[in-house]
Motif scaffolding. Structure first.
Motif, PDB file in Angstrom:
ATOM      1  N   ASP A 114      -0.065   8.301 -27.145  1.00 58.01           N
ATOM      2  CA  ASP A 114      -1.451   8.517 -27.546  1.00 58.01           C
ATOM      3  C   ASP A 114      -1.599   9.632 -28.572  1.00 58.01           C
ATOM      4  N   ALA A 115      -0.657  10.566 -28.567  1.00 61.23           N
ATOM      5  CA  ALA A 115      -0.738  11.703 -29.485  1.00 61.23           C
ATOM      6  C   ALA A 115       0.639  12.337 -29.620  1.00 61.23           C
ATOM      7  N   LEU A 148       3.502   6.261 -32.305  1.00 63.27           N
ATOM      8  CA  LEU A 148       2.059   6.169 -32.537  1.00 63.27           C
ATOM      9  C   LEU A 148       1.713   4.834 -33.193  1.00 63.27           C
ATOM     10  N   VAL A 174       2.099  11.862 -24.525  1.00 64.85           N
ATOM     11  CA  VAL A 174       2.103  12.807 -25.652  1.00 64.85           C
ATOM     12  C   VAL A 174       3.533  13.230 -25.975  1.00 64.85           C
ATOM     13  N   LYS A 209      -2.546  11.698 -20.798  1.00 64.48           N
ATOM     14  CA  LYS A 209      -2.141  10.846 -21.918  1.00 64.48           C
ATOM     15  C   LYS A 209      -0.629  10.934 -22.153  1.00 64.48           C
ATOM     16  N   THR A 263      -3.082  11.857 -33.721  1.00 63.16           N
ATOM     17  CA  THR A 263      -3.440  10.714 -32.880  1.00 63.16           C
ATOM     18  C   THR A 263      -4.043   9.614 -33.737  1.00 63.16           C
TER      19      THR A 263
END
Length: 348
Positions: A215-216, A209, A168, A166, A152
């Protein structure tokens, strides 16, 4: 024989032809001449037995995305084997572990990188291979540990629980990353429904990213991983740590994981990060010749220093670890090499 370091960097297109000469039979005009010919033949046989096979095949080696460790390290190995033996190995990009097993199954490739957990799924017909076991492949060697890295650029995401709600990335379709993500989310009481999942390769995850689209991202690969290293040149990168309680719970449910620590200096992190890892294993179709598989294994483990000079993962090559796989039997060509080194491995 040793090749110049540059030969290791000639990746998917590297090739070499090794010409083997044929000897004629000795004259039988005298007993002494016959004896000399016999001695020469015996010496030649000994030399052949101790060296990689002189002739071989052209093998496709499926690895992973072009920003991952599989492709980078696989290309180095392919170059070394192609340069030192008559077996030409070409490393090609792919969608990852599941895709590599499927490519071997239909004959589109002869060698492949796989995560140890996905290899077991296929051989036993579980998880994504439920009811459709694939058993016509064998282990060549385990090479190194692959860390599950939760990457992240947001320092406020400190635990897996923080991923709830989030965006992801949980791995490309057909990759082992997806299963790792599901396992780890599950250990923290989360599912895909608790996040906004995307399904991206290492390189695409890093770009997302970079652009703030996610977000991750879950990335399962040997650290340092090219995609993460590249991202770290332009953004502050953080790895989400796993705590001991949840690691113990995960390993109890999924024993193919092991606890692992990624050092802070790997990506210039604020501190060491604890996570879990699986093994990176090379497999081969059962119908690949014993000589070709022997060429691959012997060349890799007889040239560790040269390989390490070309890729950092070479430093993790270890014969005992290479012969430690129990989930899938070893190819006879690999077993021959391990037996020469005093290591007994299971075979079909």
């Amino acid at each position: 024989m040793k090749k110049k370091l540059m030969s290791l960097l000639m990746v998917a297109t590297v090739s070499a032809t090794v010409l083997a000469g044929c000897g004629g039979s000795g004259s039988d005009s005298t007993t002494a001449a016959s004896a000399a010919a016999a001695d020469t033949k015996a010496e030649a046989a000994e030399t052949t037995a101790a060296s990689p096979a002189a002739s071989g095949s052209e093998l496709k080696f499926t690895t992973g995305g072009d920003q991952g460790t599989y492709y980078g390290f696989g290309s180095v190995l392919a170059g070394q084997v192609s340069g030192d033996t008559g077996t030409k190995v070409t490393a090609i990009t792919s969608g990852g572990s599941q895709a590599n097993i499927e490519a071997l199954e239909v004959g589109d490739a002869q060698l492949g990188f796989v995560q140890s957990d996905v290899m077991a799924y296929a051989y036993n017909g579980t998880n994504t291979f439920d009811g459709a076991a694939v058993t016509d492949f064998s282990t060549v060697a385990a090479l190194y540990m692959e860390q599950v890295q939760i990457v992240t650029c947001n320092p406020d995401i400190k635990t897996v629980a923080d991923l709830a709600g989030k965006n992801v990335s949980i791995g490309a379709p057909g990759s082992g990353v997806y299963f790792n993500a599901v396992d780890i989310l599950g250990a923290y009481g989360l599912t895909e429904d608790d996040i906004n999942p995307t399904y991206e390769s290492f390189g695409d995850s890093a770009e997302s990213l970079q652009d703030g689209k996610i977000d991750a991202a879950f990335i399962t690969a040997g650290a340092p991983t090219t995609a993460v290293t590249s991202l770290a040149t332009s953004k502050d990168v953080y790895l989400v740590a796993l705590d001991d309680e949840h690691i113990d719970s995960l390993i109890a449910a999924c024993p193919y994981y092991s606890k692992n620590v990624i050092a802070a200096d790997t990506y210039d992190l604020p501190e060491d990060v604890t996570t879990v890892a699986v093994g990176a294993v090379v497999i081969a179709r059962d119908d690949v010749s014993d000589d070709d598989v022997y060429n691959f294994v012997s060349t890799v483990f007889d040239n560790v220093d040269t390989i390490t000079a070309a890729h950092a993962k070479g430093a993790e090559l270890d014969l005992d670890f290479a012969g430690s796989v129990t989930a899938v039997p070893y190819h006879a060509g690999a077993a021959k090499y391990f037996n020469e080194k005093g290591i007994e491995v299971p075979t079909k």
